[in-house]
Design an enzyme around this catalytic site. Structure first.
Site, short mmCIF file in Angstrom:
data_model
loop_
_atom_site.label_atom_id
_atom_site.label_comp_id
_atom_site.label_asym_id
_atom_site.label_seq_id
_atom_site.Cartn_x
_atom_site.Cartn_y
_atom_site.Cartn_z
N CYS A 1 0.86 -1.18 0.00
CA CYS A 1 0.00 0.00 0.00
C CYS A 1 0.90 1.24 0.00
CB CYS A 1 -0.89 0.00 1.23
SG CYS A 1 0.05 0.17 2.75
N HIS B 1 2.84 1.82 11.51
CA HIS B 1 1.78 1.62 12.52
C HIS B 1 1.72 2.72 13.57
CE1 HIS B 1 1.41 -2.36 11.00
NE2 HIS B 1 2.52 -2.82 11.52
N HIS C 1 -2.45 -5.28 18.39
CA HIS C 1 -1.79 -4.76 17.19
C HIS C 1 -1.12 -3.42 17.52
CE1 HIS C 1 -1.25 -3.20 13.13
NE2 HIS C 1 -1.35 -4.46 12.72
N GLU D 1 -0.68 -0.73 15.90
CA GLU D 1 -1.44 0.49 15.55
C GLU D 1 -2.42 0.85 16.68
OE1 GLU D 1 -3.62 0.43 11.73
OE2 GLU D 1 -5.18 1.54 12.75
N THR E 1 -7.36 0.90 11.00
CA THR E 1 -7.41 1.32 9.59
C THR E 1 -7.72 0.16 8.64
OG1 THR E 1 -5.02 1.05 9.54
CG2 THR E 1 -5.85 3.29 9.84
N CYS F 1 -8.91 2.71 6.17
CA CYS F 1 -7.95 3.07 5.13
C CYS F 1 -8.54 2.74 3.75
CB CYS F 1 -6.66 2.28 5.36
SG CYS F 1 -5.57 2.32 3.95
N ASN G 1 -3.39 -7.45 8.24
CA ASN G 1 -4.13 -7.11 7.03
C ASN G 1 -4.17 -8.30 6.06
OD1 ASN G 1 -2.53 -6.46 4.39
ND2 ASN G 1 -4.04 -4.83 4.50
S1 SF4 Z 1 -3.24 2.88 6.93
FE1 SF4 Z 1 -3.50 2.02 4.86
S2 SF4 Z 1 -1.98 3.10 3.60
FE2 SF4 Z 1 -1.42 3.40 5.76
S3 SF4 Z 1 0.02 1.73 6.22
FE3 SF4 Z 1 -2.00 1.03 6.85
S4 SF4 Z 1 -2.77 -0.10 5.07
FE4 SF4 Z 1 -1.08 1.16 4.35
#
Ligand code: SF4
Length: 281
Positions: free
Chosen positions: A12, A74, A124, A126, A162, A190, A220
């Protein structure tokens, strides 16, 4: 055998950006140590490639004693930046701007007196980072059942990981809305992931075997594999072509391939080549 590759398979925008920042920092380090706090992406092959170029990886900040620390896509809680500064280390922030937006929402909702509810995987990185931006007072839940049981205040602000699916986030909102006086649901999904998920599911519906390529530690990629599996097609999650097995393809006519946001093109191309070379193809 026909092969269909999802048009959004692979890296991405946020991952490409983080890799570019990390590579450039390592190149310009002039002999000083550059360390990524945690693997720069959830893909062992790329982490190894960058290691060869001088980018070290450490899981814990305590183990980094000198040089520059790279914050990966993240993101991290604000305290991590404070600790880095306290240790006298340099920092290069490669947090994905889309994750930064979630962190800003978490802070703003907390400041405005909302109870922050984060929808995602509590382990996670993030989510750990976003939790830190809500003074650690947020609750984390992952599915509608948990949303039904969690203790809620009158004013609730929702933030989704996201990479969460639109459908699941909406289901959770439906459970929470009647339980509170006021609910603010922030749009934190996202767009890159959403497009990748829909293009992969579209392919999965047209084939009789689906190969999802990516690290097993990539949330993901795991989610992508589950979504493909839910279409009813035989789905296999592999980290590389070396894990493919001939018997999976026996009697199959059409294979679909996709890869998570941290999967490099060369791994996806290797899977395409492997399938093309199946005897009798
Ligand atoms: S938020 Fe979306 S664009 Fe950003 S790192 Fe994660 S998957 Fe990739």
């Amino acid at each position: 055998m026909d092969i269909l590759v999802a048009d959004r398979a692979g890296f991405c925008w946020g991952v490409k950006r983080a890799l570019k920042i990390a590579e450039k920092t390592a190149e310009e380090s002039q002999g000083t140590t550059v360390t990524s706090l945690g693997p720069i992406i959830h893909n062992p092959a790329i982490v190894e490639q960058l290691h060869q170029k001088g980018l070290k990886t450490e899981k814990n900040l305590e183990d980094i004693r000198e040089g520059t620390v790279i914050i990966r896509a993240h993101g991290v809680p604000p305290e991590t930046f404070q600790e880095i500064e306290h240790k006298g280390l340099k920092v290069v922030d490669a947090t994905c701007p889309i994750v930064k937006k979630s962190q800003r929402y978490a802070k703003r909702l907390t400041d405005e007196g909302y109870q922050v509810v984060i929808v995602g995987d509590r382990n996670h990185p993030e989510i750990i980072g976003i939790l830190g931006h809500s003074n650690g007072n947020a609750v984390v839940l992952d599915d509608p059942e948990e949303a039904d049981k969690v203790s809620l205040k009158e004013k609730v602000g929702l933030i989704a990981q996201t990479t969460h699916t639109v459908e699941e986030y909406e289901r959770i909102q439906e459970v929470i809305r009647p339980r509170v006086k006021e609910m603010k649901a922030c749009d934190t999904l996202c767009f890159e992931t959403t497009r990748q998920q829909s293009s992969s599911v579209e392919i999965a519906r047209q084939v009789d075997i689906m190969i999802v390529v990516g690290g097993r530690n990539s949330a993901n990629t795991v989610r992508l594999a589950n979504m493909c599996r839910e279409t009813g097609v035989d789905t296999y999650h592999v980290e590389s072509a070396a894990e493919l097995k001939l018997e999976w393809f026996s009697g199959k006519k059409k294979a679909g391939i996709t890869g998570g946001a941290s999967t490099p093109d060369f791994l996806i191309e290797a899977v395409v080549r492997w399938i093309r070379e199946i005897p009798g193809n």
